[in-house]
Design an enzyme around this catalytic site. Structure first.
Site, PDB file in Angstrom:
ATOM      1  N   GLU A 130     -20.274 -16.135 -27.510  1.00 22.72           N
ATOM      2  CA  GLU A 130     -20.849 -17.248 -28.290  1.00 22.72           C
ATOM      3  C   GLU A 130     -19.889 -17.609 -29.402  1.00 22.72           C
ATOM      4  OE1 GLU A 130     -24.831 -17.034 -29.972  1.00 22.72           O
ATOM      5  OE2 GLU A 130     -25.549 -16.027 -28.170  1.00 22.72           O
TER       6      GLU A 130
ATOM      7  N   ASN B 297     -19.981 -12.337 -30.230  1.00 22.28           N
ATOM      8  CA  ASN B 297     -20.507 -13.606 -30.728  1.00 22.28           C
ATOM      9  C   ASN B 297     -20.037 -13.744 -32.166  1.00 22.28           C
ATOM     10  OD1 ASN B 297     -21.844 -13.529 -28.305  1.00 22.28           O
ATOM     11  ND2 ASN B 297     -23.915 -13.490 -29.171  1.00 22.28           N
TER      12      ASN B 297
ATOM     13  N   GLU C  95     -26.937  -9.527 -29.113  1.00 24.68           N
ATOM     14  CA  GLU C  95     -26.969  -9.290 -30.565  1.00 24.68           C
ATOM     15  C   GLU C  95     -28.069  -8.335 -31.021  1.00 24.68           C
ATOM     16  OE1 GLU C  95     -27.014 -13.068 -32.579  1.00 24.68           O
ATOM     17  OE2 GLU C  95     -25.046 -13.610 -31.809  1.00 24.68           O
TER      18      GLU C  95
ATOM     19  N   TYR D 125     -19.611 -16.267 -35.588  1.00 25.99           N
ATOM     20  CA  TYR D 125     -19.926 -17.510 -36.308  1.00 25.99           C
ATOM     21  C   TYR D 125     -19.165 -17.634 -37.621  1.00 25.99           C
ATOM     22  CZ  TYR D 125     -23.194 -18.588 -32.678  1.00 25.99           C
ATOM     23  OH  TYR D 125     -23.705 -18.900 -31.441  1.00 25.99           O
TER      24      TYR D 125
ATOM     25  N   ARG E 214     -23.465 -18.801 -19.216  1.00 35.19           N
ATOM     26  CA  ARG E 214     -24.217 -17.670 -19.760  1.00 35.19           C
ATOM     27  C   ARG E 214     -25.608 -18.169 -20.134  1.00 35.19           C
ATOM     28  NH1 ARG E 214     -24.492 -15.220 -25.568  1.00 35.19           N
ATOM     29  NH2 ARG E 214     -25.794 -13.430 -25.064  1.00 35.19           N
TER      30      ARG E 214
ATOM     31  N   HIS F 121     -32.465 -11.709 -24.510  1.00 40.24           N
ATOM     32  CA  HIS F 121     -32.074 -12.552 -25.647  1.00 40.24           C
ATOM     33  C   HIS F 121     -33.331 -12.796 -26.490  1.00 40.24           C
ATOM     34  CE1 HIS F 121     -28.827 -15.585 -27.033  1.00 40.24           C
ATOM     35  NE2 HIS F 121     -29.769 -15.610 -27.964  1.00 40.24           N
TER      36      HIS F 121
HETATM   37  C1  BGC Z   1     -27.823 -16.363 -31.183  1.00 36.99           C
HETATM   38  C2  BGC Z   1     -28.254 -17.705 -30.666  1.00 36.99           C
HETATM   39  C3  BGC Z   1     -28.344 -18.687 -31.833  1.00 36.99           C
HETATM   40  C4  BGC Z   1     -26.977 -18.816 -32.449  1.00 36.99           C
HETATM   41  C5  BGC Z   1     -26.906 -19.793 -33.615  1.00 36.99           C
HETATM   42  C6  BGC Z   1     -26.746 -16.413 -32.231  1.00 36.99           C
HETATM   43  O1  BGC Z   1     -27.044 -15.486 -33.218  1.00 36.99           O
HETATM   44  O2  BGC Z   1     -27.497 -15.499 -30.127  1.00 36.99           O
HETATM   45  O3  BGC Z   1     -29.477 -17.551 -30.013  1.00 36.99           O
HETATM   46  O4  BGC Z   1     -28.868 -19.906 -31.467  1.00 36.99           O
HETATM   47  O5  BGC Z   1     -26.562 -17.575 -32.935  1.00 36.99           O
HETATM   48  O6  BGC Z   1     -27.687 -19.378 -34.680  1.00 36.99           O
END
Ligand code: BGC
Length: 455
Positions: free
Chosen positions: A368, A304, A174, A306, A85, A129
């Site tokens: 992601e 995505n 995002e 985190y 990607r 992006h």
């Molecule tokens: C984004 C990436 C970024 C990653 C880590 C995501 O929000 O798509 O571009 O590097 O998080 O912060």
């Protein structure tokens, strides 16, 4: 050179068709910011604003991927990836965002696609992006509805050139983060701090997604169309579970998650009255037919992930935003970015999507997931992070969520937006003085994981 012996983390078994990938983005890796006719993007402008990026770092050179493409594809071949990607830089292809095409820009992506296919890696481009052509920002950027039309124009140009070989496309990356950081708080390009006046940026991006979807279907009849949304499960501390806290959590969920998933999957926006938005037409922003355009069928929803977000009622009842963000009370491990490591948040997120959208939820792709860790090759904490999150994906799949693939963020250390080169998310370490790439322990681990899943 190899960093250290593979980490013995056991992994659940994924279906044979599961797609293993890595992800990157144009401004974060390409460099060559003004080469071969590329026009400036909002990030080229923003990084020059004093204080905008830590230590004044810029993406002018990035990972110099524009020149080191062959090396980087070779790394992907060594990983044994199914898919890569990456994102297309809109101003590399259309330097002023619209009209004249820069053939050298298209040639670069053409070459990348060919190299990937030769290496057995399926190209999976994202069309936006965050590096909007500056010329379009000068016309209002995503506050301007016409940017959605320009995005469809760019999509057609890219799809007509690459669509004979590229079938899986991601429209936006995002849109929530781009709206919030870029237009509401101003910590990302284009650096506008409009707070709630930024909300039309959500609708115009989603409209752009819908128009781009139609453009892709017209140019590439067998296209698979996805979008990548940043999603977060909303959590509460044990001392913050009053009705007011729960209402704040629901308002946050509406803004971060449902404002972007509902129109795509249900054809409507959630209740945004907590943001003073009583009018379903948003004062004329949402026009007749827009929601039907946005809700065109998707082949997959990119997620995505985190970490979760902890929310409480606002301490100040007169505050503009109907929530406060809080710290978890649990002592989670932390990434170098100080983000809590919460793999089961991903299971919660995925099963929550299934519960909310049911049959309207298309197959899900984790587009992601990854973490920043201190520099160095022995990145066991990254391996633990990835193993934990893959376990969380497997748990969600066992509970009936149809997940088709997983893309680690990121292939290599890169320009981490407002943090410059200070956060290292790579399976591959990059020395930004010499552009030397060195695989970390996590690279070997991911390679072995992919191989063992195929065995
Ligand atoms: C984004 C990436 C970024 C990653 C880590 C995501 O929000 O798509 O571009 O590097 O998080 O912060």
């Amino acid at each position: 050179m190899s960093a250290s012996p593979p980490h013995p983390t056991p992994s659940p078994r994924f279906p044979a068709s599961f797609v293993w990938g890595v992800a990157t983005a144009s401004y974060q890796i390409e460099g060559a910011a003004a080469e071969d006719g590329k026009g400036p993007s909002i990030w080229d402008t923003f990084v020059r604003r004093p204080g905008a990026v830590r230590d004044g770092h810029t993406g002018d050179v990035g990972c110099d991927h524009y020149h080191l493409l062959d090396q980087d594809v070779e790394l992907m071949r060594r990983l044994g990836l199914d898919a890569y990607r990456f994102s297309l830089s809109w101003p590399r292809v259309l330097p002023t965002g619209s009209g004249t095409v820069e053939p050298r820009g298209l040639d670069f992506y053409d070459r990348l696609v060919d190299r990937l296919l030769e290496a057995g890696v399926t190209p999976t481009p994202t069309l936006f992006h965050w590096d909007l052509p500056q010329a379009l920002e000068d016309e209002g950027g995503w506050l301007n509805r016409e940017t959605a039309d320009r995005f469809a124009e760019f999509t057609s140009v890219a799809a007509e050139r690459l669509g004979d070989r590229v079938k899986r496309w991601i429209t936006l990356n995002e849109p929530f983060i781009h709206m919030a950081f870029g237009y509401a708080f101003g910590t990302h390009a284009p650096g506008r701090a409009l707070m709630l006046d930024a909300l039309p940026v959500a609708h115009h991006q989603l409209l752009g997604h819908g128009l781009a979807t139609a453009a892709l279907r017209a140019a590439v009849p067998d296209a698979q169309v996805l979008i990548s949304n940043n999603c977060t499960p909303v959590r509460h501390r044990s001392d913050a579970r009053s009705d007011a806290d729960l209402a704040a959590g629901s308002a946050y969920d509406a803004l971060h998650n449902r404002m972007f998933n509902d129109p795509l999957l249900l054809g409507s926006y959630p209740d945004l009255s907590a943001y003073g938005m009583e009018d379903p037409a948003w004062g004329g922003v949402v026009r007749d037919g827009d929601l039907a355009t946005i809700a065109a069928p998707l082949d997959g929803l990119g997620i995505n992930y985190y970490n979760p977000t902890w929310v409480t009622a606002p301490a100040d009842s007169a505050a503009l935003l109907p929530f406060d963000l809080a710290e978890p009370e649990e002592a989670y491990r932390r990434t170098a970015f100080d983000w809590p490591v919460v793999p089961d948040g991903l299971t919660e997120l995925l099963t929550g999507l299934k519960a909310r959208y049911g049959d309207a939820l298309p197959p899900v792709w984790i587009t992601e997931n990854g973490c920043s860790q201190p520099a160095g090759l022995d990145d066991r904490a990254r391996i633990d992070f990835l193993a934990g999150h893959l376990g969380a994906v497997a748990d969600a799949m066992a509970q009936g969520v149809d997940v088709r693939g997983y893309f680690t963020w990121s292939l290599m250390d890169n320009f981490e937006w407002a943090e410059g080169y200070h956060q290292r998310f790579g399976l591959v370490e990059v020395d930004f003085d010499t552009q030397t790439r060195t695989p970390r322990a996590s690279f070997d681990w991911y390679r072995d994981l992919i191989a063992s899943q195929r065995a």
